[in-house]
Scaffold this motif. Structure first.
Motif, PDB file in Angstrom:
ATOM      1  N   ARG A 298       5.742 119.372  -4.801  1.00 31.49           N
ATOM      2  CA  ARG A 298       6.963 118.743  -5.298  1.00 31.49           C
ATOM      3  C   ARG A 298       8.184 119.169  -4.481  1.00 31.49           C
TER       4      ARG A 298
ATOM      5  N   SER B 135       1.716 114.673  -1.096  1.00 30.48           N
ATOM      6  CA  SER B 135       0.322 114.855  -1.503  1.00 30.48           C
ATOM      7  C   SER B 135      -0.457 115.421  -0.317  1.00 30.48           C
TER       8      SER B 135
ATOM      9  N   VAL C  52      -0.105 117.696  -5.302  1.00 30.74           N
ATOM     10  CA  VAL C  52       1.218 117.301  -4.829  1.00 30.74           C
ATOM     11  C   VAL C  52       2.133 118.509  -4.701  1.00 30.74           C
TER      12      VAL C  52
ATOM     13  N   ASP D 265       7.794 114.166  -2.461  1.00 32.34           N
ATOM     14  CA  ASP D 265       6.658 114.829  -3.112  1.00 32.34           C
ATOM     15  C   ASP D 265       5.432 114.550  -2.249  1.00 32.34           C
TER      16      ASP D 265
ATOM     17  N   THR E 279       1.438 111.043   1.728  1.00 31.56           N
ATOM     18  CA  THR E 279       0.255 111.911   1.824  1.00 31.56           C
ATOM     19  C   THR E 279       0.037 112.400   3.245  1.00 31.56           C
TER      20      THR E 279
ATOM     21  N   GLY F 196       2.820 111.683  -6.160  1.00 26.45           N
ATOM     22  CA  GLY F 196       3.224 111.891  -4.774  1.00 26.45           C
ATOM     23  C   GLY F 196       3.881 110.657  -4.187  1.00 26.45           C
TER      24      GLY F 196
END
Length: 408
Positions: free
Chosen positions: A280, A265, A278, A263, A317, A314
């Motif tokens: 997914r 971000s 986020v 996930d 990132t 998340g």
């Protein structure tokens, strides 16, 4: 008279307090059901508060007030008749505009008598000397009668570093939004509670540029979305996370939690500050899927429509400082995640390729990671895997079939 009490709804789990950012109506206005009457800040997002019924509104909280979830913020007299000929409700002016409206017009200056040595703060000779030195007479301690500045005072006066010279020196103080305060708190938390380290590499984006140039028009025509760099980077990251799963993990007490999904971000700059919606299961999305989802989330974030659920959970990132011109930076981990990839601007630089010096579009990339659970081998290996995928996207990201990968 039938009075409806409007209470603050819960924006999401773990949120117990919000802040009234802006009232979009005035006390005593007639509001329609579902009309947006206020913007409220939580520590994760800015949300609109819709009227639960039509009627005359009475405000029970001021802009900037912190109110608990479930607290009454306004009353609506649902029995009140709609004023005849009333125009559709318009948004209330912002706080700064309100201040300007209530500010009284400045009074016309009264004619002042001509300044003389008897009425002024400095003698004419002293004033001339001070003007030549660009020194304000008010900043000089006079030794003459009633504290007036004499010629000798002016001769002895010397400007100091920082002496005001007549330019603007105003200041402004305003309360930070709840979202901005939460971002600040989390950034400090990340610096203080993680063993954060950053490793760097550089990427030659020649092959990515070739693919984008060749297929961007067809991609746009078919999918109504741009073929940008973010889909390439997201696909490269999800591949690297599968190769180095420690980077796709987090610490919970004395345990390490690893995820078999990605996930991702995506940090975006919104009107209320930094937000990280986020994407997914990004590992399952195609290039089209990644571009469409990033576009959808970024639009919602910039329009202030993003929800708490869309910014929660998340596992890793990506942040792109390159859109603002950043050449190199050390991004800060987004807790409780353990890693963040920083993208930067693309600069054409001379590089050695197969023993020859060529001009290539180069980007520095940075991985900040929590050294408590990610070792140097994993962090460097992860970043090298991202680099390899971006420098050979045809094979490693598209399985040597770009049209199929791009769904053309």
């Amino acid at each position: 008279m039938s009075i409806l009490e409007m209470k603050v709804p819960s924006p999401g789990e773990s949120i117990t307090e919000v802040e009234i950012a802006t009232w979009l109506v005035k006390d005593g206005d007639y509001v329609e059901k579902d009309q947006a009457i206020a913007e409220v800040d939580s520590d994760k997002a800015t949300l609109e508060l819709p009227a639960e019924a039509s009627g005359i509104i009475t405000l029970k909280a001021e802009e900037g007030d912190a109110v608990a979830v479930g607290q009454v913020v306004c009353l609506i007299d649902t029995g009140a008749a709609k004023p005849s000929g009333s125009a559709p409700a318009a948004e209330a002016p912002k706080a700064e505009e309100k201040k300007e409206e209530v500010k009284a017009a400045p009074a016309a200056p009264a004619s002042a008598p001509a300044a003389t040595y008897a009425t002024g703060s400095a003698s004419p000779a002293a004033k001339k000397i001070l003007d030549e030195k660009s020194i304000d007479a008010a900043s000089v301690q006079g030794t003459g009668k009633d504290g007036r500045v004499t010629k000798e005072d002016a001769l002895n006066a010397t400007p100091s570093m920082g002496t005001p010279t007549g330019g603007p020196r105003g200041t402004e103080r305003k309360k930070m939004s709840m979202l901005r305060r939460k971002v600040a708190e989390r950034l400090v938390e990340a610096k203080n509670t993680t063993a954060m380290l950053t490793t760097f590499n550089e990427v030659n984006l020649t092959e990515v540029n070739k693919l984008r140039t060749e297929f961007k028009d067809a991609f746009k025509a078919k999918h109504n979305a741009s073929l940008g760099f973010m889909s390439f980077f997201t696909k490269a990251v999800t591949r690297a996370l599968q190769l180095f799963p420690d980077v796709n993990s987090m610490i919970d007490g004395q345990e390490q939690i690893k995820f078999d999904f990605a996930d991702i971000s995506i940090a975006v700059s919104g009107p209320k500050g930094l937000m990280v919606p986020v994407v997914r299961n990004a590992e399952l999305l195609s290039f089209r899927g990644v571009e469409a989802e990033i576009k959808r989330l970024a639009t919602r974030a910039r329009d202030g429509q993003i929800t708490v659920d869309e910014m929660t959970g998340g596992t890793f990132t990506i942040t792109n400082g390159g859109v603002f011109g950043s050449m190199l930076s050390t991004p800060i981990i987004n807790p409780p995640q353990s890693g963040i990839l920083g993208m930067h601007n693309i600069i054409e630089r001379p590089v050695a390729v197969n023993g020859q010096v060529v001009i290539a579009p180069m980007m520095y990339i940075a991985l900040s990671y929590d050294h408590r659970i990610i070792d140097g081998r994993e962090s460097v290996g992860f970043l090298v895997a991202v680099k390899e995928a971006l420098e050979n996207p045809m094979e490693l990201l598209m399985n040597n079939d770009p049209k199929k990968a791009l769904e053309l």
